[in-house]
Design a protein around this motif. Sequence first.
Motif, mmCIF file in Angstrom:
data_model
loop_
_atom_site.group_PDB
_atom_site.id
_atom_site.type_symbol
_atom_site.label_atom_id
_atom_site.label_comp_id
_atom_site.label_asym_id
_atom_site.label_seq_id
_atom_site.Cartn_x
_atom_site.Cartn_y
_atom_site.Cartn_z
ATOM 1 N N ILE A 1 237.603 55.454 70.137
ATOM 2 C CA ILE A 1 237.154 55.605 69.731
ATOM 3 C C ILE A 1 235.200 56.213 70.961
ATOM 4 O O ILE A 1 234.502 56.352 69.810
ATOM 5 C CB ILE A 1 236.009 53.558 70.578
ATOM 6 C CG1 ILE A 1 237.253 52.753 69.981
ATOM 7 C CG2 ILE A 1 234.818 53.300 70.634
ATOM 8 C CD1 ILE A 1 236.834 51.367 70.252
ATOM 9 N N VAL A 2 235.912 56.114 71.857
ATOM 10 C CA VAL A 2 234.457 57.436 72.490
ATOM 11 C C VAL A 2 234.879 58.934 72.328
ATOM 12 O O VAL A 2 233.321 59.444 71.460
ATOM 13 C CB VAL A 2 234.764 57.269 74.121
ATOM 14 C CG1 VAL A 2 234.717 58.250 74.825
ATOM 15 C CG2 VAL A 2 234.926 55.995 75.076
ATOM 16 N N GLY B 1 233.067 60.016 69.466
ATOM 17 C CA GLY B 1 231.039 58.900 69.560
ATOM 18 C C GLY B 1 230.379 60.477 70.002
ATOM 19 O O GLY B 1 229.556 60.923 69.974
ATOM 20 N N GLY C 1 230.560 63.708 67.945
ATOM 21 C CA GLY C 1 229.517 63.247 67.036
ATOM 22 C C GLY C 1 227.768 63.139 67.213
ATOM 23 O O GLY C 1 226.716 64.019 66.510
ATOM 24 N N ILE C 2 227.879 62.973 68.561
ATOM 25 C CA ILE C 2 226.495 63.226 69.512
ATOM 26 C C ILE C 2 226.240 65.013 69.579
ATOM 27 O O ILE C 2 225.377 65.267 69.634
ATOM 28 C CB ILE C 2 226.601 62.953 70.791
ATOM 29 C CG1 ILE C 2 226.478 61.075 70.710
ATOM 30 C CG2 ILE C 2 225.650 63.032 72.301
ATOM 31 C CD1 ILE C 2 226.695 60.359 71.666
ATOM 32 N N THR D 1 227.308 60.251 61.546
ATOM 33 C CA THR D 1 226.500 58.738 62.575
ATOM 34 C C THR D 1 227.303 57.772 62.211
ATOM 35 O O THR D 1 227.379 57.007 62.644
ATOM 36 C CB THR D 1 225.100 59.603 62.856
ATOM 37 O OG1 THR D 1 225.185 60.148 63.567
ATOM 38 C CG2 THR D 1 224.790 58.014 64.131
ATOM 39 N N TYR E 1 230.374 56.612 62.105
ATOM 40 C CA TYR E 1 230.794 56.079 63.435
ATOM 41 C C TYR E 1 230.374 54.706 64.112
ATOM 42 O O TYR E 1 230.688 53.276 63.856
ATOM 43 C CB TYR E 1 230.275 57.061 64.420
ATOM 44 C CG TYR E 1 230.955 57.076 65.444
ATOM 45 C CD1 TYR E 1 231.924 56.952 65.982
ATOM 46 C CD2 TYR E 1 229.599 56.081 66.700
ATOM 47 C CE1 TYR E 1 232.076 56.359 66.964
ATOM 48 C CE2 TYR E 1 230.139 56.443 68.244
ATOM 49 C CZ TYR E 1 231.775 56.390 68.482
ATOM 50 O OH TYR E 1 231.614 55.846 68.946
ATOM 51 N N ILE E 2 228.855 54.104 63.306
ATOM 52 C CA ILE E 2 228.859 53.116 64.127
ATOM 53 C C ILE E 2 229.420 52.427 63.131
ATOM 54 O O ILE E 2 229.307 51.049 63.642
ATOM 55 C CB ILE E 2 227.098 53.299 63.346
ATOM 56 C CG1 ILE E 2 225.867 53.955 64.723
ATOM 57 C CG2 ILE E 2 226.080 51.428 63.344
ATOM 58 C CD1 ILE E 2 224.469 53.992 63.574
ATOM 59 N N TYR F 1 232.286 52.309 61.963
ATOM 60 C CA TYR F 1 233.371 52.198 62.531
ATOM 61 C C TYR F 1 233.503 51.160 63.512
ATOM 62 O O TYR F 1 233.877 50.396 63.918
ATOM 63 C CB TYR F 1 233.551 53.349 63.302
ATOM 64 C CG TYR F 1 235.113 53.871 63.672
ATOM 65 C CD1 TYR F 1 236.695 53.268 63.422
ATOM 66 C CD2 TYR F 1 235.411 54.230 65.036
ATOM 67 C CE1 TYR F 1 237.636 53.602 63.683
ATOM 68 C CE2 TYR F 1 236.101 54.073 65.851
ATOM 69 C CZ TYR F 1 237.404 54.108 65.289
ATOM 70 O OH TYR F 1 238.695 53.963 66.016
ATOM 71 N N LEU F 2 232.690 51.634 64.327
ATOM 72 C CA LEU F 2 231.875 50.923 66.430
ATOM 73 C C LEU F 2 232.539 49.266 65.099
ATOM 74 O O LEU F 2 233.260 48.294 66.377
ATOM 75 C CB LEU F 2 230.958 51.267 66.538
ATOM 76 C CG LEU F 2 231.295 52.469 67.106
ATOM 77 C CD1 LEU F 2 229.830 52.397 68.265
ATOM 78 C CD2 LEU F 2 232.076 52.572 69.051
#
Length: 188
Positions: free
Chosen positions: A9-10, A13, A16-17, A60, A63-64, A66-67
């Motif tokens: 998960i991290v 992220g 992506g950032i 992004t 990824y959102i 996915y979260l």
Amino acid sequence: MKKNKIKEIVIPGIIGIIFLATSVWYSVRYNESRLVVPTDFETYKFSPKDIPMICSTVLTMVYIWYLVACIIKAAIQEKKNALKSNRTRKLNPKLGFLGFFYEGKMSNTLMDERFRENKNKAQLMAFKAAFAVNIIALIFLSVGESFMSIEYLLIGVQILIALSIALAAFLSEYLLYRYDQDEYDMKE
């Protein structure tokens, strides 16, 4: 949560950032801040220099999603585990956000008939309070147009609805804890 799952998960992220920050820097530096500042899409014309910003925005959003999928999957798994074990989930009371403090105090509690009855009663009271706040928001919406602009009115209504959701989340856990403690006090 296992360390491998946290890494799954991290790490995307963080990547992506970094990618988003790099594409914003590129757009500001070399592309006249296109797609960074508000853009009028009626006059917008695609340029190959926009590709990094478009790709980072799409990544992004992926990824959102996915979260969100991970959170929903974890919630479903937690509910299944609670039904199997007939115990509440384990949670540290030091979290303290909204109702998590009280849920943590009730952590790993056996869910017997009394507990379920108290939980239903607490949720009903919390939903009644949240419903009252929503009614206030509707009254505010219907009457407020005469004394303020529609933009501020809608912002106020959104705030009231968010507060009602937070109130329901907090109050249901707090009342469950209070009902449970009151019954223990009566037995002693």
